[in-house]
Each structure stands twice: as C-alpha cells, then as structure tokens.
Design a protein around this motif. Structure first.
Motif, mmCIF file in Angstrom:
data_model
loop_
_atom_site.group_PDB
_atom_site.id
_atom_site.type_symbol
_atom_site.label_atom_id
_atom_site.label_comp_id
_atom_site.label_asym_id
_atom_site.label_seq_id
_atom_site.Cartn_x
_atom_site.Cartn_y
_atom_site.Cartn_z
ATOM 1 N N ALA A 56 0.825 -1.203 0.000
ATOM 2 C CA ALA A 56 0.000 0.000 0.000
ATOM 3 C C ALA A 56 0.860 1.255 0.000
ATOM 4 O O ALA A 56 0.527 2.249 -0.668
ATOM 5 C CB ALA A 56 -0.931 -0.007 1.216
ATOM 6 N N HIS A 59 2.064 1.784 -3.427
ATOM 7 C CA HIS A 59 0.964 2.196 -4.305
ATOM 8 C C HIS A 59 0.564 3.653 -4.087
ATOM 9 O O HIS A 59 0.233 4.362 -5.039
ATOM 10 C CB HIS A 59 -0.241 1.285 -4.059
ATOM 11 N N THR A 60 0.587 4.110 -2.837
ATOM 12 C CA THR A 60 0.096 5.452 -2.507
ATOM 13 C C THR A 60 1.201 6.488 -2.341
ATOM 14 O O THR A 60 0.909 7.685 -2.258
ATOM 15 C CB THR A 60 -0.727 5.411 -1.210
ATOM 16 N N LEU A 62 3.227 6.612 0.366
ATOM 17 C CA LEU A 62 3.233 6.963 1.784
ATOM 18 C C LEU A 62 4.614 7.447 2.207
ATOM 19 O O LEU A 62 5.621 6.782 1.916
ATOM 20 C CB LEU A 62 2.830 5.746 2.623
ATOM 21 N N TRP A 172 -3.355 -2.805 4.392
ATOM 22 C CA TRP A 172 -3.564 -2.077 3.142
ATOM 23 C C TRP A 172 -4.610 -0.982 3.326
ATOM 24 O O TRP A 172 -4.392 0.172 2.945
ATOM 25 C CB TRP A 172 -3.995 -3.037 2.031
ATOM 26 N N ALA A 176 -4.369 2.943 2.310
ATOM 27 C CA ALA A 176 -5.059 3.343 1.085
ATOM 28 C C ALA A 176 -6.434 3.930 1.357
ATOM 29 O O ALA A 176 -6.995 4.598 0.486
ATOM 30 C CB ALA A 176 -5.174 2.149 0.149
#
Length: 317
Positions: A56, A59-60, A62, A172, A176
């Motif tokens: 996650a 993907h984001t 962070l 996750w 997210a």
C-alpha cells in the motif's frame, strides 16, 4: 486473578526452556501461555501485515516516516493478536494438549494456570487490543473458531489460513483508505496457501500420532502419504498468486527478481530438506518460514524505497 503455583519440576523447565529461578516462576507460565519464548508465531503473524502495508505504501507513495510508524503499529498488533489467539486456543484445547507429547507441559494442560486465570488474562489482552488496535479484537475472535473446527473437520487450517493472514487487508486499508478487491483477493489467497504449507503440514505433521489418539483432525491426517504433493501445490500457488499481485500493484524488477525468485528458491530448499515423518525436522522447517517472510518484505521494501527516491523524498529518517 489466581496466580499460578511455583514450578518445581525441572523436566518441565527443560522441556519449555524456562528459567528455573524461583523469582520468575509466577510470571513465566503466563508468558508461556502467549508463547513469548517462541516468537516464530508472532513473526508469521506479522509478515502479512508488513507485506500489505508495504504494498500500500508503494501504491500510494506513503512518506517513509509514516511508513515506519505504521510498521511498528503492525508489529504490536500482530503480537497482541497472536498472544490472545494462543491463550484462547489453550483454553479450548487444554484437555487435548494434555494427551499430546509436544503440548502436555503447556500451562493450562499441566494445571499450572487455572481456566479462570487464563480467562482473565485473555480479557486483559482484549482490552489492550481495543485500546490500541481495535481491529485486532475481531481477528482474535476469529482464532477462537479454530480449536473447535479441529473436532469436526479435517480442514481446520483452512480457517486458520484466513485468520492468520487477514492482516494483509487491514494493513492495506489503513494506508489506502479503500479496498482493492482484486489485488487483495489474490494476495490473501497466496498468503492462505503459505499458511496451509507451514501449519497444516510441516507443523501438523509433528503431532500425527498423538492427534489420532486424542481425536483431533487435520489435513496431515486426511491426506496421509499424499501430504507432500499437497504442500507442493500450495507452494506453487503461493508463488503464482504473489506474482500476479506484483503485476496488479505495478511492482518493478526488484520485487520479481529478489522477491519471487527468492521465495521460490527458499521453498525448493524447504522441500529438499524437510522430513515429514521426523517431528524435529518439521519444527525446523516451520521456523524457516519466518525467514521466508524477510525475502518478500525485503523485495517489497526495495521497490518502495526506489519509488521514494525517484520522487526526491529522503529514504533515511
């Protein structure tokens, strides 16, 4: 809360690696109850959290500081869940454990802790879960079903595989703020296969003879001599699902080379070295799966840090 009587049996101390100092006797049975001296279970519980969180974060985007904080939270959450799961399992299985060589010296099975004391201890663990990691309580209750399933089905580890790995979904979602159903279904399926590999076989094969005697069921008993092909199938599906998950999440070459390649090599090594009819060999390979988690997490972390560096964000904090 009723305290446990002092340990005076040196055989019990040697069997469980418990210090024999009298000043530690009152506390040690409660630490034994949560398997404090056997951290492999906590490590295995932690990895799905760490994998889901890192996927996650990748993907984001962070920030690294937030990632480090959440990773620490995941570890504490995994420890609390595993501790309560062990406690409630031993409450239900205390009579069964007394008839199994490997578990007969556990605190409840040996009578060193009463059911009432263990129940109060479990309540305290749930309170901690509610106070700090509210989602951990739901997962802890999921583990309460596992010891009951061992009495009615040969597939109790199928449920355990779900409970052990749902952390990949919660980790996750915590980053997210949404659920990618396709990605998480594939990842959870891969984790489930991994748990079936290390629990239902390598772990359960230790107790086959005693399980028959006390009437406990497992797929290790159901499949008998076919258990090795089943394990190989679980391992292949584990690798395949994580390969698909990597593609769905857009991971780069480091994940596939070091993660997928590394986990494949590790699993082949396990199959070449494990002797399923030897309890000590089964236990060694069970613990090795804790090391396998480092390979996957390390590859995910390299991918995540690579993206962070590409965004111009310092990766050391």
């Amino acid at each position: 809360m009723e305290t446990a009587p002092l340990l005076t049996d040196t055989k019990i101390c040697k069997a469980t690696n418990i210090p024999s100092k009298s000043s530690e006797h009152v506390l040690w049975p409660y630490l034994e109850l949560i398997r404090f001296e056997k951290p492999t279970g906590t490590i295995l519980m932690f990895w799905p959290f760490a994998w889901g969180l890192t996927m996650a974060a990748y993907h984001t985007g962070l920030p690294p500081a937030d990632y480090a904080t959440k990773l620490a939270e995941c570890f504490v959450g995994a420890f609390l869940i595993r501790s309560s799961a062990c406690t409630i399992n031993d409450i239900f299985d205390r009579h069964v454990d007394a008839g199994v060589e490997r578990t007969k010296n556990r605190p409840l099975a040996s009578g060193r802790i009463t059911v009432f004391a263990a129940s109060m201890y479990l309540s305290f663990q749930y309170i901690l879960g509610i106070a700090f990691f509210y989602y951990s309580v739901g997962l802890s209750f999921a583990f309460a079903i596992y010891p009951l399933l061992k009495r009615v089905t040969y597939w109790p580890q199928a449920w355990l595989g779900f409970a052990m790995n749902f952390g990949v979904v919660t980790a996750w979602a915590s980053v997210a703020q949404s659920v990618d159903g396709r990605l998480l279904s594939v990842t959870l399926t891969g984790c489930w296969c991994w748990t079936m590999l290390y629990v239902d076989t390598i772990y359960a094969c230790q107790d086959v003879a005693d399980d028959v005697k006390v009437g406990v069921r497992s797929t290790a008993l159901l499949f008998g001599s076919w258990i090795r092909p089943l394990l190989m199938g679980c391992a292949a599906l584990f690798v395949a699902m994580f390969s698909v998950a990597g593609l769905l999440n857009g991971h780069g070459l480091p994940f596939f080379v070091f993660g997928i390649g590394g986990m494949s090599a590790h699993l082949v090594w396990q199959f070449l070295t494990v002797r399923l009819d030897d309890p000590s060999s089964c236990w060694v390979n069970f613990k090795r799966n804790g090391s396998l988690g480092w390979i996957i997490w390390g590859a995910l972390l390299v991918d995540y840090l690579r993206v962070q560096r590409g965004m111009g964000i310092p990766i050391f904090w």
